[in-house]
Design a protein around this motif. Structure first.
Motif, PDB file in Angstrom:
ATOM      1  N   THR A 134      -3.593   1.944 -20.970  1.00 50.39           N
ATOM      2  CA  THR A 134      -4.071   2.067 -19.206  1.00 50.39           C
ATOM      3  C   THR A 134      -5.315   2.466 -18.525  1.00 50.39           C
ATOM      4  O   THR A 134      -6.265   2.440 -19.283  1.00 50.39           O
ATOM      5  N   VAL A 135      -4.903   1.152 -17.391  1.00 52.34           N
ATOM      6  CA  VAL A 135      -6.721   1.011 -16.288  1.00 52.34           C
ATOM      7  C   VAL A 135      -6.134   1.871 -15.408  1.00 52.34           C
ATOM      8  O   VAL A 135      -5.305   1.682 -14.894  1.00 52.34           O
ATOM      9  N   LYS A 136      -7.259   2.816 -15.444  1.00 52.63           N
ATOM     10  CA  LYS A 136      -6.898   3.873 -14.195  1.00 52.63           C
ATOM     11  C   LYS A 136      -7.835   3.748 -13.541  1.00 52.63           C
ATOM     12  O   LYS A 136      -8.920   2.771 -13.521  1.00 52.63           O
ATOM     13  N   ASN A 137      -8.159   4.045 -12.394  1.00 53.65           N
ATOM     14  CA  ASN A 137      -8.784   4.391 -10.647  1.00 53.65           C
ATOM     15  C   ASN A 137      -9.014   3.032 -10.514  1.00 53.65           C
ATOM     16  O   ASN A 137      -9.637   1.982 -10.518  1.00 53.65           O
ATOM     17  N   LEU A 138      -7.565   2.501  -9.955  1.00 57.78           N
ATOM     18  CA  LEU A 138      -7.890   0.672 -10.113  1.00 57.78           C
ATOM     19  C   LEU A 138      -8.615  -0.123  -8.920  1.00 57.78           C
ATOM     20  O   LEU A 138      -8.554   1.520  -7.673  1.00 57.78           O
ATOM     21  N   THR A 139      -9.099  -0.603  -8.400  1.00 56.93           N
ATOM     22  CA  THR A 139      -9.784  -0.996  -7.418  1.00 56.93           C
ATOM     23  C   THR A 139      -9.792  -2.988  -7.062  1.00 56.93           C
ATOM     24  O   THR A 139      -8.875  -3.627  -8.007  1.00 56.93           O
ATOM     25  N   LEU A 140      -9.926  -2.924  -5.967  1.00 56.85           N
ATOM     26  CA  LEU A 140      -9.275  -4.088  -5.447  1.00 56.85           C
ATOM     27  C   LEU A 140     -10.727  -5.222  -6.402  1.00 56.85           C
ATOM     28  O   LEU A 140      -9.955  -6.244  -6.652  1.00 56.85           O
ATOM     29  N   GLU A 141     -11.274  -5.196  -7.057  1.00 57.12           N
ATOM     30  CA  GLU A 141     -12.147  -5.501  -7.571  1.00 57.12           C
ATOM     31  C   GLU A 141     -11.531  -6.503  -9.099  1.00 57.12           C
ATOM     32  O   GLU A 141     -11.170  -7.103  -9.542  1.00 57.12           O
ATOM     33  N   LEU A 200      -3.017  -8.613 -11.823  1.00 56.04           N
ATOM     34  CA  LEU A 200      -2.600  -7.549 -10.829  1.00 56.04           C
ATOM     35  C   LEU A 200      -3.553  -7.544  -9.519  1.00 56.04           C
ATOM     36  O   LEU A 200      -3.944  -8.043  -9.612  1.00 56.04           O
ATOM     37  N   ASN A 201      -1.983  -7.135  -8.688  1.00 57.47           N
ATOM     38  CA  ASN A 201      -2.874  -7.671  -7.327  1.00 57.47           C
ATOM     39  C   ASN A 201      -3.545  -6.039  -6.841  1.00 57.47           C
ATOM     40  O   ASN A 201      -1.372  -4.727  -6.514  1.00 57.47           O
ATOM     41  N   VAL A 202      -4.114  -5.465  -6.426  1.00 57.76           N
ATOM     42  CA  VAL A 202      -4.455  -4.581  -5.735  1.00 57.76           C
ATOM     43  C   VAL A 202      -4.190  -3.858  -4.585  1.00 57.76           C
ATOM     44  O   VAL A 202      -4.904  -4.914  -4.004  1.00 57.76           O
TER      45      VAL A 202
END
Ligand SMILES: *[C@@H]1O[C@H](CO)[C@@H](O)[C@H](O)[C@H]1NC(C)=O
Ligand SMILES: *[C@@H]1O[C@H](CO)[C@@H](O)[C@H](O)[C@H]1NC(C)=O
Ligand SMILES: *[C@@H]1O[C@H](CO)[C@@H](O)[C@H](O)[C@H]1NC(C)=O
Ligand SMILES: *[C@@H]1O[C@H](CO)[C@@H](O)[C@H](O)[C@H]1NC(C)=O
Ligand SMILES: *[C@@H]1O[C@H](CO)[C@@H](O)[C@H](O)[C@H]1NC(C)=O
Ligand SMILES: *[C@@H]1O[C@H](CO)[C@@H](O)[C@H](O)[C@H]1NC(C)=O
Ligand SMILES: *[C@@H]1O[C@H](CO)[C@@H](O)[C@H](O)[C@H]1NC(C)=O
Length: 275
Positions: free
Chosen positions: A106-113, A143-145
């Motif tokens: 799980t990847v948390k706290n996704l950022t635009l980066e 991932l498209n954030v």
């Protein structure tokens, strides 16, 4: 230094793969596209074909296409020292599922980066014959954030026959469109406004866009004008409609013209009713 060493191990693993041809996942892997919102969490799913694994016989890590390591696991231990700063403390695995070959994280706290990167897993399992079997470059995910645009602001100057629509602080750049509804036309007849001009500015630091779109509408009798903002990543549409003033001065026309139009309308309605 540690990371460099790790990469070396990985490239050795790759050479081993070529030499022994132990790949047990087919080459025709489709990249999974996951669209998500900044600040949220997402699971990177991946399951190995081995079904009963002793964690001491399992090594795997997740890495993106810039060679940044998201998560590293070696024979029962998390190797957080190999994790790149960008992903530190944001990626967790599911140890209770690993024994069944499930190496999802799980990847948390996704950022635009985190967006626009393709992330893959690299795994090795020690088989009963005492040989490491490798599954490299598996479970690719892009991932498209996005950051949603919150409110649309629409300002219409009826006198100058201009409309300005703005949205702020979203990602990616939205698609802007306009609809102008003619007063006397059938509601199916939406006309494309002329003189549309859309300008987007991106913040150099947080990469968020502010967008402003202007249209000029020449002549014509309008009922309402709508500005439509579409976020392609979130597949979300926002819109704002301005209803033209039906009161005293009709759309900037002189008063006598308004009276004439009103009279004509009455006449038209009367004619329709009496026939
Ligand atoms: C793998 O484990 C994760 C976390 O528990 C779960 O969300 C996912 O559904 C599992 N995948 C499979 C194929 O069992
Ligand atoms: C999430 O990321 C933002 C921006 O990178 C940061 O300010 C915030 O503290 C982070 N929140 C958590 C819970 O990690
Ligand atoms: C705009 O005009 C059309 C056609 O008369 C109408 O169907 C629509 O409901 C109007 N929208 C608003 C928000 O007034
Ligand atoms: C009806 O709409 C068309 C464009 O869709 C426009 O050219 C025409 O002038 C309109 N008619 C009236 C009476 O507004
Ligand atoms: C976007 O709009 C916000 C709010 O008005 C403003 O603070 C910010 O500076 C603008 N960003 C750019 C790049 O113009
Ligand atoms: C996901 O985002 C991409 C990039 O903006 C877009 O092209 C695609 O249509 C989106 N997918 C869905 C299902 O909305
Ligand atoms: C966007 O959402 C609509 C429903 O709101 C759906 O019909 C359409 O297929 C979606 N588009 C994509 C690219 O997922």
């Amino acid at each position: 230094m540690m990371r460099e060493a790790h990469k070396l191990i990985l490239s050795r693993m790759f050479i081993t793969l070529v030499a022994y041809c132990h790949l047990f996942v087919s080459d025709a892997i489709v990249v999974l596209n996951v669209n998500t919102t900044a600040g949220e969490s997402t699971v990177l799913p991946c399951t190995l074909m081995s079904t009963s694994i002793d964690l001491k016989d399992l090594r795997f890590h997740w890495q993106d296409d810039r060679n940044d390591v998201l998560y590293s696991f070696n024979k029962g231990k998390e190797m957080s020292e190999y994790v790149t700063e960008l992903y530190r403390d944001r990626v967790t695995a599911f140890p209770e599922d690993m024994t069944r070959g499930n190496i999802s994280v799980t990847v948390k706290n996704l950022t635009l980066e985190d967006g626009k990167r393709t992330i893959r897993a690299f795994a090795s399992v020690l088989n009963s014959a005492g040989k490491w079997e490798h599954s490299l470059n598996i479970c690719p995910i892009t991932l498209n954030v996005a950051v949603p645009y919150k409110t649309v602001s629409l300002e219409v100057n009826e006198k100058d026959m201009k409309a300005v629509c703005t949205v702020q602080r979203g990602f990616p750049e939205p698609l802007v469109s306009w609809r102008l509804q003619h007063l006397f036309n059938d509601s199916k007849h939406w006309s494309d406004p002329r003189n549309e001009h859309t300008k987007a500015v991106q913040d150099a630091e947080d990469h968020l866009y502010n967008v402003s779109s202007t249209i000029g509408f020449n002549g014509g009798q309008y009922q309402n004008v709508t500005c439509i903002i579409y976020n392609p990543t979130l597949n979300v549409t926002l819109s704002k409609t301005y209803v033209f003033n039906k009161g005293k001065h009709l759309w900037g026309l002189p008063v006598w013209a308004s009276i004439l139009i009103a009279a004509a309308t009455v006449l038209l309605v009367t004619t329709v009713i009496t026939t």
